[in-house]
Motif scaffolding. Structure first.
Motif, PDB file in Angstrom:
ATOM      1  N   GLN A 262       0.815   2.599   3.365  1.00  0.00           N
ATOM      2  CA  GLN A 262       0.436   3.503   2.499  1.00  0.00           C
ATOM      3  C   GLN A 262       2.056   4.256   1.771  1.00  0.00           C
ATOM      4  O   GLN A 262       2.476   4.214   0.649  1.00  0.00           O
ATOM      5  CB  GLN A 262      -0.374   4.579   3.394  1.00  0.00           C
ATOM      6  N   MET A 263       2.839   4.123   3.475  1.00  0.00           N
ATOM      7  CA  MET A 263       3.860   5.032   2.838  1.00  0.00           C
ATOM      8  C   MET A 263       5.146   3.487   1.775  1.00  0.00           C
ATOM      9  O   MET A 263       5.382   4.028   0.899  1.00  0.00           O
ATOM     10  CB  MET A 263       4.818   4.580   4.021  1.00  0.00           C
ATOM     11  N   PHE A 264       3.802   1.882   2.004  1.00  0.00           N
ATOM     12  CA  PHE A 264       5.146   1.396   1.056  1.00  0.00           C
ATOM     13  C   PHE A 264       4.517   1.681  -0.386  1.00  0.00           C
ATOM     14  O   PHE A 264       5.223   1.526  -1.449  1.00  0.00           O
ATOM     15  CB  PHE A 264       4.927   0.184   1.649  1.00  0.00           C
ATOM     16  N   LYS A 265       3.099   2.299  -0.075  1.00  0.00           N
ATOM     17  CA  LYS A 265       2.259   2.079  -2.109  1.00  0.00           C
ATOM     18  C   LYS A 265       3.292   3.660  -2.124  1.00  0.00           C
ATOM     19  O   LYS A 265       3.657   4.033  -3.620  1.00  0.00           O
ATOM     20  CB  LYS A 265       1.317   2.238  -2.119  1.00  0.00           C
ATOM     21  N   LEU A 266       3.370   4.684  -1.142  1.00  0.00           N
ATOM     22  CA  LEU A 266       4.562   6.471  -1.915  1.00  0.00           C
ATOM     23  C   LEU A 266       5.982   5.912  -2.243  1.00  0.00           C
ATOM     24  O   LEU A 266       6.533   6.276  -3.128  1.00  0.00           O
ATOM     25  CB  LEU A 266       4.247   6.874  -0.677  1.00  0.00           C
ATOM     26  N   LEU A 267       6.994   4.723  -1.187  1.00  0.00           N
ATOM     27  CA  LEU A 267       8.291   4.345  -1.603  1.00  0.00           C
ATOM     28  C   LEU A 267       8.036   3.622  -3.394  1.00  0.00           C
ATOM     29  O   LEU A 267       8.752   3.752  -4.434  1.00  0.00           O
ATOM     30  CB  LEU A 267       8.129   2.850  -1.180  1.00  0.00           C
ATOM     31  N   LEU A 268       6.878   2.828  -3.821  1.00  0.00           N
ATOM     32  CA  LEU A 268       7.061   2.256  -5.231  1.00  0.00           C
ATOM     33  C   LEU A 268       6.752   3.273  -5.902  1.00  0.00           C
ATOM     34  O   LEU A 268       7.197   2.461  -6.971  1.00  0.00           O
ATOM     35  CB  LEU A 268       5.835   0.913  -4.659  1.00  0.00           C
ATOM     36  N   GLY A 269       6.288   4.122  -6.275  1.00  0.00           N
ATOM     37  CA  GLY A 269       6.197   5.353  -6.994  1.00  0.00           C
ATOM     38  C   GLY A 269       7.587   5.953  -7.560  1.00  0.00           C
ATOM     39  O   GLY A 269       7.496   6.923  -8.004  1.00  0.00           O
ATOM     40  N   VAL A 270       8.637   5.651  -6.369  1.00  0.00           N
ATOM     41  CA  VAL A 270       9.715   6.174  -6.281  1.00  0.00           C
ATOM     42  C   VAL A 270      10.659   5.569  -8.042  1.00  0.00           C
ATOM     43  O   VAL A 270      10.817   4.030  -7.499  1.00  0.00           O
ATOM     44  CB  VAL A 270      10.936   6.603  -5.266  1.00  0.00           C
ATOM     45  N   ASN A 271      11.115   6.289  -9.111  1.00  0.00           N
ATOM     46  CA  ASN A 271      12.002   5.995  -9.778  1.00  0.00           C
ATOM     47  C   ASN A 271      13.226   4.772  -9.030  1.00  0.00           C
ATOM     48  O   ASN A 271      13.529   4.793  -8.261  1.00  0.00           O
ATOM     49  CB  ASN A 271      12.074   6.399 -10.435  1.00  0.00           C
ATOM     50  N   GLY A 272      13.391   2.812  -9.151  1.00  0.00           N
ATOM     51  CA  GLY A 272      13.751   2.398  -9.160  1.00  0.00           C
ATOM     52  C   GLY A 272      13.438   1.837  -7.917  1.00  0.00           C
ATOM     53  O   GLY A 272      14.707   0.592  -7.038  1.00  0.00           O
ATOM     54  N   VAL A 273      12.790   1.843  -7.001  1.00  0.00           N
ATOM     55  CA  VAL A 273      13.086   1.453  -6.301  1.00  0.00           C
ATOM     56  C   VAL A 273      11.274   0.379  -6.068  1.00  0.00           C
ATOM     57  O   VAL A 273      10.099   0.354  -6.255  1.00  0.00           O
ATOM     58  CB  VAL A 273      11.864   2.511  -4.433  1.00  0.00           C
ATOM     59  N   GLY A 274      11.937  -0.985  -5.957  1.00  0.00           N
ATOM     60  CA  GLY A 274      10.711  -1.931  -6.567  1.00  0.00           C
ATOM     61  C   GLY A 274      10.120  -2.650  -4.749  1.00  0.00           C
ATOM     62  O   GLY A 274      10.378  -2.028  -3.839  1.00  0.00           O
ATOM     63  N   PRO A 275       9.186  -3.334  -4.812  1.00  0.00           N
ATOM     64  CA  PRO A 275       8.615  -3.578  -3.697  1.00  0.00           C
ATOM     65  C   PRO A 275       9.987  -4.467  -2.176  1.00  0.00           C
ATOM     66  O   PRO A 275       9.886  -4.357  -1.313  1.00  0.00           O
ATOM     67  CB  PRO A 275       7.745  -5.324  -3.868  1.00  0.00           C
ATOM     68  N   LYS A 276      10.915  -5.091  -2.905  1.00  0.00           N
ATOM     69  CA  LYS A 276      11.648  -5.663  -1.692  1.00  0.00           C
ATOM     70  C   LYS A 276      12.949  -5.011  -1.184  1.00  0.00           C
ATOM     71  O   LYS A 276      12.975  -4.521  -0.311  1.00  0.00           O
ATOM     72  CB  LYS A 276      13.528  -6.560  -2.534  1.00  0.00           C
TER      73      LYS A 276
ATOM     74  N   ALA B 156      11.285  -0.975  -0.991  1.00  0.00           N
ATOM     75  CA  ALA B 156      10.390  -0.986   0.226  1.00  0.00           C
ATOM     76  C   ALA B 156      10.658  -1.490   1.109  1.00  0.00           C
ATOM     77  O   ALA B 156      10.469  -1.025   2.420  1.00  0.00           O
ATOM     78  CB  ALA B 156       8.912  -0.356  -1.128  1.00  0.00           C
ATOM     79  N   MET B 157      10.410  -3.083   1.045  1.00  0.00           N
ATOM     80  CA  MET B 157      10.267  -3.743   2.151  1.00  0.00           C
ATOM     81  C   MET B 157      11.110  -3.881   3.344  1.00  0.00           C
ATOM     82  O   MET B 157      11.447  -3.544   4.504  1.00  0.00           O
ATOM     83  CB  MET B 157       9.704  -5.064   2.245  1.00  0.00           C
ATOM     84  N   GLY B 158      12.726  -3.735   2.671  1.00  0.00           N
ATOM     85  CA  GLY B 158      13.789  -2.840   3.160  1.00  0.00           C
ATOM     86  C   GLY B 158      14.087  -2.378   4.326  1.00  0.00           C
ATOM     87  O   GLY B 158      14.095  -2.037   5.055  1.00  0.00           O
ATOM     88  N   ILE B 159      13.548  -0.982   3.130  1.00  0.00           N
ATOM     89  CA  ILE B 159      12.598   0.409   4.081  1.00  0.00           C
ATOM     90  C   ILE B 159      12.335   0.321   5.248  1.00  0.00           C
ATOM     91  O   ILE B 159      12.255   0.738   6.576  1.00  0.00           O
ATOM     92  CB  ILE B 159      12.463   1.441   2.849  1.00  0.00           C
ATOM     93  N   LEU B 160      11.144   0.127   5.463  1.00  0.00           N
ATOM     94  CA  LEU B 160       9.953  -0.008   5.855  1.00  0.00           C
ATOM     95  C   LEU B 160      10.324  -1.719   7.457  1.00  0.00           C
ATOM     96  O   LEU B 160       9.823  -1.493   8.482  1.00  0.00           O
ATOM     97  CB  LEU B 160       8.634   0.029   5.911  1.00  0.00           C
ATOM     98  N   SER B 161      11.906  -2.151   7.930  1.00  0.00           N
ATOM     99  CA  SER B 161      12.121  -3.500   7.900  1.00  0.00           C
ATOM    100  C   SER B 161      12.948  -2.555   9.185  1.00  0.00           C
ATOM    101  O   SER B 161      13.137  -2.877   9.882  1.00  0.00           O
ATOM    102  CB  SER B 161      12.324  -3.796   7.461  1.00  0.00           C
ATOM    103  N   GLY B 162      14.125  -1.622   8.804  1.00  0.00           N
ATOM    104  CA  GLY B 162      14.548  -0.677   9.798  1.00  0.00           C
ATOM    105  C   GLY B 162      13.780   0.455  10.046  1.00  0.00           C
ATOM    106  O   GLY B 162      15.186   0.647  11.361  1.00  0.00           O
ATOM    107  N   ILE B 163      13.397   1.260   9.783  1.00  0.00           N
ATOM    108  CA  ILE B 163      12.928   2.916   9.812  1.00  0.00           C
ATOM    109  C   ILE B 163      10.889   2.178   9.651  1.00  0.00           C
ATOM    110  O   ILE B 163      10.484   1.601   9.018  1.00  0.00           O
ATOM    111  CB  ILE B 163      12.847   3.712   9.373  1.00  0.00           C
ATOM    112  N   THR B 164      10.375   3.036  11.067  1.00  0.00           N
ATOM    113  CA  THR B 164       9.388   3.233  10.909  1.00  0.00           C
ATOM    114  C   THR B 164       8.534   3.956   9.707  1.00  0.00           C
ATOM    115  O   THR B 164       9.132   4.991   9.640  1.00  0.00           O
ATOM    116  CB  THR B 164       8.555   3.329  12.350  1.00  0.00           C
ATOM    117  N   ALA B 165       7.384   4.304   9.184  1.00  0.00           N
ATOM    118  CA  ALA B 165       6.804   4.617   8.744  1.00  0.00           C
ATOM    119  C   ALA B 165       6.935   5.853   9.272  1.00  0.00           C
ATOM    120  O   ALA B 165       7.404   7.059   8.994  1.00  0.00           O
ATOM    121  CB  ALA B 165       5.381   4.771   8.035  1.00  0.00           C
TER     122      ALA B 165
END
Length: 201
Positions: free
Chosen positions: A69-83, A85-94
């Protein structure tokens, strides 16, 4: 389109798992923290996001629905793609991400690979209205209770092995993860579990 896949881990790469379900091997890109909890041959349910572009079709997956769900929210941010978003969730928890957004913590978010200060600020700006502090606290509490229950399910021998690793200076998270990865050892063989866990570091 594909909400989740339940299957057996057939193979793993640095960035993805190959999950066999119904005779088909699905390549699912996952975070390092999720991949480190898995091993070949185990049955899993992975919550997925099917990403389709003109030139590519990819599956991204998470062990916890909350991370998806957090991944989907991140994808909604302009300029943030799947890679990214995955990078963010790799570094910190939801949970950490929710609190970072709600407390304007640019520093924590910009720790993620490929996320600069400007993107972190934009992320906070666009996500703040979609998150609530009350929900963030409730979810964090639920996750902590879940972790405590999972730790309680670990056998006494494994618990002893975790405690021994912590005494050696490893963090409790790393110790628990290393012990969880131990497979072919007698359940009551503390020394065997410990030796195998040390190889996982």
């Amino acid at each position: 389109m594909i909400s989740f896949i339940r299957g057996v881990t057939a193979d793993m790469t640095e960035a993805a798992v190959i999950l066999e379900a119904g005779g088909i091997g699905y390549e699912i890109f996952m975070t390092g923290s999720d991949l480190s909890q898995m091993h070949v041959g185990e049955e899993l349910k992975i919550h997925t996001y099917f990403h389709v572009r003109e030139d590519v079709m990819q599956l991204y997956g998470f062990l916890a629905k909350d991370n998806l769900q957090m991944f989907k929210l991140l994808l909604g941010v302009n300029g943030v793609g799947p890679k990214a978003a995955m990078g963010i969730l790799s570094g910190i928890t939801a949970d950490e991400l929710r609190f970072a957004v709600l407390s304007d913590d640019v520093k924590t978010i910009s720790k993620a690979p490929g996320i600069g200060k400007k993107t972190a600020q934009k992320l906070i700006l666009e996500l703040k209205d979609k998150l609530s502090l009350e929900d963030a606290f409730e979810l964090k509490l639920a996750h902590e209770q879940g972790k405590t229950a999972a730790a309680g399910e670990a056998s006494d021998s494994r618990q002893e092995a975790v405690e021994a690793l912590v005494a050696l200076g490893y963090s409790s998270t790393d110790a628990l993860r290393a012990v969880r990865q131990v497979g072919d050892v007698e359940p009551d063989d503390v020394e065997g579990i410990l030796k195998a866990a040390l190889k996982n570091f």
